[in-house]
Structures are given as structure tokens and as C-alpha cells.
Enzyme design. Structure first.
Site, PDB file in Angstrom:
ATOM      1  N   CYS A  74      60.433  41.655  15.097  1.00 53.64           N
ATOM      2  CA  CYS A  74      59.479  40.588  14.767  1.00 53.64           C
ATOM      3  C   CYS A  74      59.749  40.035  13.366  1.00 53.64           C
ATOM      4  CB  CYS A  74      58.064  41.160  14.870  1.00 53.64           C
ATOM      5  SG  CYS A  74      56.773  40.127  14.170  1.00 53.64           S
ATOM      6  N   CYS A  77      56.791  40.140  10.948  1.00 53.98           N
ATOM      7  CA  CYS A  77      56.532  41.540  10.584  1.00 53.98           C
ATOM      8  C   CYS A  77      57.465  41.978   9.465  1.00 53.98           C
ATOM      9  CB  CYS A  77      56.740  42.460  11.787  1.00 53.98           C
ATOM     10  SG  CYS A  77      55.665  42.110  13.191  1.00 53.98           S
TER      11      CYS A  77
END
Length: 174
Positions: A74, A77
Site C-alpha cells: 500500500c 501506508c
């Protein structure tokens, strides 16, 4: 003359780019053949936990808890990871920060209803109201104070902790 300059720049450009690439690669601190930034033994203020460890934190309270549900693939993230660690460093001793890899801990991610990444969960210990009876056998219970989906900066994470856990003002995130 101009064609000679173009020819020379076409010839030397890959060499110059390769030299820049090599100098960047070799400037990284290397220890025992590994990039020491990737294999740091330094203890993190926001450790990665398993589902079982998170379950334990939810029953043995000593501090409010912030969970970063993330995945290694991600992009947001990965961008938020240093911000989350910096917030954990700043609030060390007041708030516990942990990271949960949703790919490795699918069952816990499902229990926490993680649908978007990254997701921050702000959890505190449940304290019964004056007229409620506390069930001594059930252990501590968590109260979800807040849930945010999307990457945040360190300042926003700290402001949310101050708001949810220490009665600070509601932050202006956007």
C-alpha cells in the site's frame, strides 16, 4: 559542430547516469553486506504485532492504544509509516502505538472491519459508568474512540491522540 555535441551527449549521457546511480547505491550505509537502514536492530516505538499480541493488548491495558492497519504493498501506508513512528516517539509513555499487517493477520483485520488502508484505530480502556456493574471475569474491554482511513501526517496523529485520549480540542485535519 552541433551534430558532434549531440553525438557526444548521446554517448556520455548513459555513462553519467550510470555513475550517478552507482554513487547513490554506494552511499547507503552498508553493514555486513546489507543496507543497515533496512535491517535495523533499533527498537521501534510502533512495533508490528500479530493478531494474538493485539488481542493481549486489548485485555491488558496500561495506556491508550493506536493501531495502524496497513499492508506492505500500500503506497499511502508506506508514506505514512515514518509519520506514525514519529508520532509514536513523541507520545512514548503516554500512548501505545502498534502496526498490524492486514495481509498476515487477515482474521484480525476482518474482526476490526478494516476495509481501506491505511486505517488508524484509536482505542481506550472501557470504564463502566457509575450506575453500571463491572464484569470482573471478562477482563478489560476496548472502546473505539476514533477511526480514520487514509494517510495522516505526524502532527495530525498527535492532535487526534490529544483529542481522543486527553480531552484536547478537535483537530482540523483538512
Amino acid at each position: 559542430m552541433r551534430s558532434v555535441a549531440i553525438l557526444l551527449s548521446a554517448f556520455f549521457a548513459p555513462i553519467l547516469m550510470a555513475d550517478a546511480f552507482v554513487s547513490v547505491r554506494t552511499s547507503a550505509p552498508i553493514a555486513n553486506g546489507r543496507d543497515s537502514r533496512l535491517f535495523s536492530t533499533e527498537e521501534k516505538a510502533a512495533p508490528i504485532v500479530s493478531g494474538e499480541e493485539l488481542e493481549k493488548f486489548l485485555t491488558e491495558w496500561d495506556q491508550p492504544l493506536v493501531v495502524d492497519a496497513y499492508a506492505t504493498w500500500c503506497g499511502p501506508c508506506l508514506l505514512m509509516a515514518p509519520e506514525f513512528e514519529a508520532a509514536a516517539q513523541e507520545l512514548k509513555g503516554k500512548v501505545r502505538f502498534v502496526k498490524l499487517d492486514t495481509d498476515k493477520e487477515e482474521a484480525m483485520a476482518a474482526r476490526l472491519n478494516i476495509m481501506g488502508l491505511p486505517t488508524l484505530l484509536f482505542l481506550d480502556q472501557y470504564t463502566p459508568k457509575e450506575d453500571e456493574e463491572e464484569d470482573k471475569n471478562s477482563g478489560a474491554k476496548a472502546v473505539l474512540k476514533g477511526r480514520i482511513e487514509g494517510a495522516l501526517r505526524k502532527e495530525n496523529i498527535v492532535d487526534l491522540c490529544e483529542h481522543y485520549f486527553f480531552d484536547g480540542p478537535a483537530p482540523q485535519l483538512f
